[in-house]
Design a protein around this motif. Structure first.
Motif, PDB file in Angstrom:
ATOM      1  N   GLU A 118       0.854  -1.196   0.000  1.00 15.03           N
ATOM      2  CA  GLU A 118       0.000   0.000   0.000  1.00 15.03           C
ATOM      3  C   GLU A 118       0.885   1.240   0.000  1.00 15.03           C
ATOM      4  N   VAL A 119       0.483   2.238  -0.785  1.00 15.79           N
ATOM      5  CA  VAL A 119       1.234   3.495  -0.807  1.00 15.79           C
ATOM      6  C   VAL A 119       1.027   4.223   0.508  1.00 15.79           C
ATOM      7  N   LEU A 120       2.141   4.543   1.173  1.00 14.85           N
ATOM      8  CA  LEU A 120       2.080   5.221   2.469  1.00 14.85           C
ATOM      9  C   LEU A 120       2.261   6.721   2.337  1.00 14.85           C
ATOM     10  N   GLU A 121       3.092   7.130   1.396  1.00 11.07           N
ATOM     11  CA  GLU A 121       3.389   8.554   1.231  1.00 11.07           C
ATOM     12  C   GLU A 121       3.848   8.818  -0.198  1.00 11.07           C
ATOM     13  N   GLU A 122       3.449   9.954  -0.732  1.00  7.88           N
ATOM     14  CA  GLU A 122       3.887  10.375  -2.062  1.00  7.88           C
ATOM     15  C   GLU A 122       4.493  11.766  -1.978  1.00  7.88           C
ATOM     16  N   LYS A 123       5.594  11.955  -2.669  1.00 10.33           N
ATOM     17  CA  LYS A 123       6.279  13.244  -2.680  1.00 10.33           C
ATOM     18  C   LYS A 123       6.708  13.577  -4.110  1.00 10.33           C
ATOM     19  N   PRO A 124       6.829  14.859  -4.423  1.00 10.20           N
ATOM     20  CA  PRO A 124       7.313  15.230  -5.758  1.00 10.20           C
ATOM     21  C   PRO A 124       8.764  14.784  -5.949  1.00 10.20           C
ATOM     22  N   VAL A 125       9.096  14.453  -7.187  1.00  6.83           N
ATOM     23  CA  VAL A 125      10.451  14.003  -7.528  1.00  6.83           C
ATOM     24  C   VAL A 125      11.188  15.132  -8.225  1.00  6.83           C
ATOM     25  N   SER A 126      12.290  15.540  -7.646  1.00  4.65           N
ATOM     26  CA  SER A 126      13.101  16.609  -8.230  1.00  4.65           C
ATOM     27  C   SER A 126      13.779  16.121  -9.508  1.00  4.65           C
ATOM     28  N   ALA A 127      14.275  17.058 -10.289  1.00  4.81           N
ATOM     29  CA  ALA A 127      14.990  16.708 -11.523  1.00  4.81           C
ATOM     30  C   ALA A 127      16.436  16.368 -11.169  1.00  4.81           C
ATOM     31  N   PHE A 128      16.610  15.203 -10.529  1.00  4.14           N
ATOM     32  CA  PHE A 128      17.941  14.804 -10.077  1.00  4.14           C
ATOM     33  C   PHE A 128      18.896  14.621 -11.246  1.00  4.14           C
ATOM     34  N   THR A 129      20.133  15.043 -11.045  1.00  2.00           N
ATOM     35  CA  THR A 129      21.159  14.820 -12.062  1.00  2.00           C
ATOM     36  C   THR A 129      21.712  13.407 -11.922  1.00  2.00           C
ATOM     37  N   ALA A 130      22.399  12.966 -12.950  1.00  2.00           N
ATOM     38  CA  ALA A 130      23.030  11.642 -12.904  1.00  2.00           C
ATOM     39  C   ALA A 130      24.022  11.570 -11.750  1.00  2.00           C
ATOM     40  N   ALA A 131      24.708  12.672 -11.478  1.00  2.00           N
ATOM     41  CA  ALA A 131      25.694  12.704 -10.387  1.00  2.00           C
ATOM     42  C   ALA A 131      25.013  12.575  -9.029  1.00  2.00           C
ATOM     43  N   GLU A 176      14.972   7.347 -16.102  1.00  2.00           N
ATOM     44  CA  GLU A 176      13.843   8.050 -16.703  1.00  2.00           C
ATOM     45  C   GLU A 176      12.880   8.334 -15.553  1.00  2.00           C
ATOM     46  N   LEU A 177      13.174   9.418 -14.848  1.00  2.00           N
ATOM     47  CA  LEU A 177      12.450   9.722 -13.616  1.00  2.00           C
ATOM     48  C   LEU A 177      10.932   9.655 -13.816  1.00  2.00           C
ATOM     49  N   PRO A 178      10.237   8.981 -12.877  1.00  2.00           N
ATOM     50  CA  PRO A 178      10.719   8.585 -11.540  1.00  2.00           C
ATOM     51  C   PRO A 178      11.406   7.213 -11.474  1.00  2.00           C
ATOM     52  N   GLU A 179      11.666   6.553 -12.621  1.00  2.00           N
ATOM     53  CA  GLU A 179      12.234   5.205 -12.583  1.00  2.00           C
ATOM     54  C   GLU A 179      13.749   5.215 -12.758  1.00  2.00           C
ATOM     55  N   ILE A 180      14.403   4.295 -12.054  1.00  2.00           N
ATOM     56  CA  ILE A 180      15.846   4.099 -12.183  1.00  2.00           C
ATOM     57  C   ILE A 180      16.108   2.601 -12.267  1.00  2.00           C
ATOM     58  N   ASP A 181      16.776   2.165 -13.331  1.00  2.00           N
ATOM     59  CA  ASP A 181      17.179   0.761 -13.477  1.00  2.00           C
ATOM     60  C   ASP A 181      18.617   0.609 -12.972  1.00  2.00           C
ATOM     61  N   PHE A 182      18.880  -0.475 -12.255  1.00  2.00           N
ATOM     62  CA  PHE A 182      20.205  -0.659 -11.670  1.00  2.00           C
ATOM     63  C   PHE A 182      20.547  -2.142 -11.573  1.00  2.00           C
ATOM     64  N   THR A 183      21.831  -2.415 -11.388  1.00  2.00           N
ATOM     65  CA  THR A 183      22.333  -3.741 -11.040  1.00  2.00           C
ATOM     66  C   THR A 183      23.105  -3.605  -9.736  1.00  2.00           C
ATOM     67  N   VAL A 184      22.947  -4.586  -8.837  1.00  2.00           N
ATOM     68  CA  VAL A 184      23.689  -4.554  -7.584  1.00  2.00           C
ATOM     69  C   VAL A 184      24.243  -5.945  -7.280  1.00  2.00           C
ATOM     70  N   ASN A 185      25.511  -5.985  -6.891  1.00  2.00           N
ATOM     71  CA  ASN A 185      26.156  -7.212  -6.426  1.00  2.00           C
ATOM     72  C   ASN A 185      26.289  -7.106  -4.915  1.00  2.00           C
ATOM     73  N   CYS A 186      25.734  -8.083  -4.203  1.00  2.00           N
ATOM     74  CA  CYS A 186      25.584  -7.919  -2.761  1.00  2.00           C
ATOM     75  C   CYS A 186      25.784  -9.229  -2.003  1.00  2.00           C
ATOM     76  N   SER A 187      25.844  -9.101  -0.695  1.00  2.00           N
ATOM     77  CA  SER A 187      26.067 -10.243   0.180  1.00  2.00           C
ATOM     78  C   SER A 187      24.772 -10.990   0.457  1.00  2.00           C
ATOM     79  N   LYS A 188      24.920 -12.145   1.077  1.00  2.00           N
ATOM     80  CA  LYS A 188      23.780 -12.894   1.605  1.00  2.00           C
ATOM     81  C   LYS A 188      23.021 -12.009   2.599  1.00  2.00           C
TER      82      LYS A 188
END
Length: 244
Positions: free
Chosen positions: A94-107, A165-177
């Protein structure tokens, strides 16, 4: 001589499955038990119904190395959606909170991901299988209960942001158990100040195992048993892969 020594050995090894969406890891185990006509099957690392990708089934004598295989690092491909937090930290809550998404830079986005690199701690989500007084947290969550969870040490070896492509971000992560990708997405959103939830997830690697030899759920359901046996990674192969 004990009776069991005269009995034929059933299948043993690791069967790699490419899990389909909208099914539990337990569903896959149940299908495999019917397909292989054996009850001695477990899985290494639960995948949520929303998630797809690599699910390792340990069969027969391979169940003895289940904990060993589960302890290895993993790779995931995911999508996080900024601007909304949910009760489960993913799109199925369930959506608990919604906020505007700033125009974040890649950095700015890279900096947020970079804060969760190396060793750090995560607070497990309420929808995890961690137990409190013998009861899994997700069962308590279904009853609307929330309890305090202790932070747990995790490790991220590397990450890569593939698409923004805000609000979406695709990523890959290598992580521990023991790493929760949903919490990773949630925490990155919190750091950016607008919140986020995990909207897609696919496991692509666990230890040295990848999707290259994985069998689809459809093939598991309908394919010949002989083909499934051939697809299985044998205990001897596993020993070689691990340098044993």
């Amino acid at each position: 001589m004990p009776k069991h020594e005269f009995e034929p050995l059933g299948p043993s090894g690791v069967l790699l499955i490419d899990k389909a969406p909208d099914m539990t890891s337990h569903d896959v185990v149940a299908i495999a038990r019917r397909a292989l006509n054996t009850k001695k099957i477990g899985h290494c690392g639960t995948l949520d119904p929303m998630a797809t990708g690599l699910l390792m089934l340990v069969i027969g004598r391979a169940t003895k190395i289940q904990d060993l295989l589960m302890s290895e690092d993993k790779e995931y491909e995911g999508t996080l959606t900024l601007g909304s937090t949910t009760s489960t930290q993913d799109r199925q809550g369930e959506v608990l909170e919604e906020k505007p998404v700033s125009a974040f830079t890649a950095a700015e986005i890279d900096s947020a991901f970079g804060k969760f690199t190396g060793a750090f701690e995560q607070i497990p989500p309420m929808v995890s299988a961690i137990k409190k007084d013998g009861v899994p947290l997700y069962k308590l969550a279904r009853k609307g209960q929330e309890i305090e969870r202790e932070p747990r040490p995790v490790h991220v070896t590397s990450y890569e942001v593939h698409r923004t492509e805000l609000p979406e971000i695709d990523f890959t992560v290598n992580c521990s158990k023991g790493f929760y990708v949903r919490t990773y997405a949630h925490d990155i959103g919190r750091l950016l100040g607008c919140g986020a939830h995990l909207s897609a997830l696919r496991r692509t690697r666990s230890g040295k195992f990848t999707l290259e030899r994985a069998v689809t759920v459809d093939a598991l359901k309908h394919g010949p048993r002989e083909d499934l046996m051939k697809a299985m990674v044998t205990l001897a192969e596993i020993s070689l892969m691990r340098g044993a």
